[in-house]
Design a protein around this motif. Structure first.
Motif, PDB file in Angstrom:
ATOM      1  N   ARG A 125      16.581  -3.296  -9.057  1.00 44.79           N
ATOM      2  CA  ARG A 125      16.662  -4.761  -9.043  1.00 44.79           C
ATOM      3  C   ARG A 125      17.205  -5.277  -7.720  1.00 44.79           C
ATOM      4  O   ARG A 125      17.111  -6.465  -7.433  1.00 44.79           O
ATOM      5  CB  ARG A 125      17.529  -5.251 -10.196  1.00 44.79           C
ATOM      6  CG  ARG A 125      16.907  -4.926 -11.562  1.00 44.79           C
ATOM      7  CD  ARG A 125      17.863  -5.211 -12.660  1.00 44.79           C
ATOM      8  NE  ARG A 125      19.022  -4.326 -12.502  1.00 44.79           N
ATOM      9  CZ  ARG A 125      20.066  -4.319 -13.308  1.00 44.79           C
ATOM     10  NH1 ARG A 125      20.127  -5.141 -14.321  1.00 44.79           N
ATOM     11  NH2 ARG A 125      21.067  -3.485 -13.092  1.00 44.79           N
ATOM     12  N   ASP A 126      17.764  -4.394  -6.913  1.00 44.68           N
ATOM     13  CA  ASP A 126      18.260  -4.772  -5.583  1.00 44.68           C
ATOM     14  C   ASP A 126      17.053  -4.932  -4.656  1.00 44.68           C
ATOM     15  O   ASP A 126      16.269  -4.000  -4.491  1.00 44.68           O
ATOM     16  CB  ASP A 126      19.189  -3.675  -5.058  1.00 44.68           C
ATOM     17  CG  ASP A 126      19.768  -3.990  -3.691  1.00 44.68           C
ATOM     18  OD1 ASP A 126      19.186  -4.799  -2.947  1.00 44.68           O
ATOM     19  OD2 ASP A 126      20.803  -3.400  -3.367  1.00 44.68           O
ATOM     20  N   PRO A 127      16.879  -6.097  -4.046  1.00 35.51           N
ATOM     21  CA  PRO A 127      15.713  -6.310  -3.182  1.00 35.51           C
ATOM     22  C   PRO A 127      15.620  -5.328  -2.007  1.00 35.51           C
ATOM     23  O   PRO A 127      14.548  -5.146  -1.445  1.00 35.51           O
ATOM     24  CB  PRO A 127      15.885  -7.736  -2.668  1.00 35.51           C
ATOM     25  CG  PRO A 127      16.918  -8.372  -3.512  1.00 35.51           C
ATOM     26  CD  PRO A 127      17.716  -7.284  -4.167  1.00 35.51           C
ATOM     27  N   ASP A 128      16.721  -4.696  -1.654  1.00 34.15           N
ATOM     28  CA  ASP A 128      16.731  -3.777  -0.512  1.00 34.15           C
ATOM     29  C   ASP A 128      16.603  -2.303  -0.897  1.00 34.15           C
ATOM     30  O   ASP A 128      16.860  -1.427  -0.070  1.00 34.15           O
ATOM     31  CB  ASP A 128      18.028  -3.972   0.298  1.00 34.15           C
ATOM     32  CG  ASP A 128      18.064  -5.319   0.983  1.00 34.15           C
ATOM     33  OD1 ASP A 128      16.986  -5.827   1.359  1.00 34.15           O
ATOM     34  OD2 ASP A 128      19.168  -5.871   1.128  1.00 34.15           O
ATOM     35  N   TRP A 129      16.180  -2.006  -2.129  1.00 37.82           N
ATOM     36  CA  TRP A 129      16.134  -0.601  -2.537  1.00 37.82           C
ATOM     37  C   TRP A 129      15.186   0.226  -1.681  1.00 37.82           C
ATOM     38  O   TRP A 129      15.416   1.421  -1.487  1.00 37.82           O
ATOM     39  CB  TRP A 129      15.815  -0.442  -4.025  1.00 37.82           C
ATOM     40  CG  TRP A 129      14.421  -0.792  -4.476  1.00 37.82           C
ATOM     41  CD1 TRP A 129      14.028  -1.940  -5.064  1.00 37.82           C
ATOM     42  CD2 TRP A 129      13.250   0.037  -4.405  1.00 37.82           C
ATOM     43  NE1 TRP A 129      12.685  -1.900  -5.356  1.00 37.82           N
ATOM     44  CE2 TRP A 129      12.183  -0.690  -4.963  1.00 37.82           C
ATOM     45  CE3 TRP A 129      13.007   1.315  -3.922  1.00 37.82           C
ATOM     46  CZ2 TRP A 129      10.892  -0.182  -5.056  1.00 37.82           C
ATOM     47  CZ3 TRP A 129      11.709   1.816  -4.022  1.00 37.82           C
ATOM     48  CH2 TRP A 129      10.677   1.078  -4.581  1.00 37.82           C
ATOM     49  N   THR A 130      14.173  -0.376  -1.126  1.00 37.70           N
ATOM     50  CA  THR A 130      13.244   0.410  -0.302  1.00 37.70           C
ATOM     51  C   THR A 130      13.915   0.935   0.962  1.00 37.70           C
ATOM     52  O   THR A 130      13.521   1.984   1.476  1.00 37.70           O
ATOM     53  CB  THR A 130      11.992  -0.402   0.064  1.00 37.70           C
ATOM     54  OG1 THR A 130      12.390  -1.603   0.737  1.00 37.70           O
ATOM     55  CG2 THR A 130      11.172  -0.743  -1.172  1.00 37.70           C
ATOM     56  N   LYS A 131      14.921   0.249   1.460  1.00 34.97           N
ATOM     57  CA  LYS A 131      15.654   0.748   2.633  1.00 34.97           C
ATOM     58  C   LYS A 131      16.395   2.037   2.304  1.00 34.97           C
ATOM     59  O   LYS A 131      16.572   2.897   3.162  1.00 34.97           O
ATOM     60  CB  LYS A 131      16.635  -0.302   3.138  1.00 34.97           C
ATOM     61  CG  LYS A 131      15.960  -1.520   3.720  1.00 34.97           C
ATOM     62  CD  LYS A 131      16.971  -2.555   4.153  1.00 34.97           C
ATOM     63  CE  LYS A 131      16.256  -3.802   4.647  1.00 34.97           C
ATOM     64  NZ  LYS A 131      17.204  -4.880   4.936  1.00 34.97           N
ATOM     65  N   ALA A 132      16.809   2.183   1.058  1.00 40.93           N
ATOM     66  CA  ALA A 132      17.566   3.360   0.641  1.00 40.93           C
ATOM     67  C   ALA A 132      16.714   4.630   0.640  1.00 40.93           C
ATOM     68  O   ALA A 132      17.239   5.730   0.803  1.00 40.93           O
ATOM     69  CB  ALA A 132      18.165   3.146  -0.749  1.00 40.93           C
ATOM     70  N   VAL A 133      15.408   4.487   0.463  1.00 44.63           N
ATOM     71  CA  VAL A 133      14.542   5.673   0.402  1.00 44.63           C
ATOM     72  C   VAL A 133      13.999   6.063   1.769  1.00 44.63           C
ATOM     73  O   VAL A 133      13.333   7.088   1.898  1.00 44.63           O
ATOM     74  CB  VAL A 133      13.386   5.497  -0.619  1.00 44.63           C
ATOM     75  CG1 VAL A 133      13.935   5.314  -2.020  1.00 44.63           C
ATOM     76  CG2 VAL A 133      12.455   4.367  -0.231  1.00 44.63           C
ATOM     77  N   GLY A 134      14.300   5.277   2.792  1.00 43.51           N
ATOM     78  CA  GLY A 134      13.871   5.624   4.142  1.00 43.51           C
ATOM     79  C   GLY A 134      12.740   4.741   4.617  1.00 43.51           C
ATOM     80  O   GLY A 134      12.176   3.963   3.858  1.00 43.51           O
TER      81      GLY A 134
END
Length: 192
Positions: A125-134
């Protein structure tokens, strides 16, 4: 679980953190035993679960080959990644979830598969989750029995984010049980 409450009824999403090495001690839980118990419990809800995993890996392999990068979305203890990496020795996976217990079980039982599996603790649900996967593009995004917990708005946003990190020609496979209403009769018939 990811929860399905409306955004006003739930706490704000957590920011991501990498799951680090779990120190091993003589009093460690039986991680493999816990994972096996989880698998048996899940199979009680979804009797064709192993068949679904096999089909997903078969499809990914047939379409994309075996040298690929996969995102295991809402991975729980990493059931999809474990099976994928066992069958495709050149594949790599990033497993993302927010459940600390399931991540600990997966990390303890499956580990990193020789550096081919990376675990990420992140709320979808965090809009920035894609940054966490690289910042790389994924060849495939796989998920099973998890996204139905998202609200329709969060699910739509998640699919948009997936589209942004999936390479052209990549696959997104969602092995979930989604309900369809009268507006989606074709989808309902296909699902049945």
């Amino acid at each position: 679980g990811l929860g399905s409450a409306h955004s006003a009824d739930r706490p704000p999403p957590r920011r991501h953190k990498e799951v680090t090495e779990i120190p091993r001690t003589a009093t460690d839980p039986d991680w493999r035993g816990l994972l096996d118990r989880w698998d048996r419990q899940q199979t009680g809800y979804i009797p064709q679960r192993e068949h679904m995993f096999t089909l997903m890996v078969d499809i990914v392999h047939a379409v994309l080959g075996d040298d690929l990068l996969v995102l295991d979305l809402a991975c729980g203890p990493g059931a999809v990644s474990e099976r994928l990496l066992a069958r495709l020795p050149r594949a790599r996976s990033v497993a993302i979830d927010m459940d600390p217990v399931l991540l600990a079980i997966g990390r303890g039982a499956v580990d990193t598969v020789g550096g081919r599996l990376r675990w990420v603790d992140q709320d979808l649900r965090d809009p920035d989750w894609t940054k966490a996967v690289g910042d790389q593009l994924f060849d495939a995004v796989l998920t099973t029995t998890a996204l139905h917990w998202l609200s329709p708005e969060d699910l739509t946003a998640t699919y948009r984010r997936i589209a942004a990190i999936l390479r052209p020609g990549g696959l997104m496979l969602n092995g979930d049980r989604l309900r369809f209403d009268d507006r989606s009769r074709t989808c309902e018939e296909v699902a049945d």
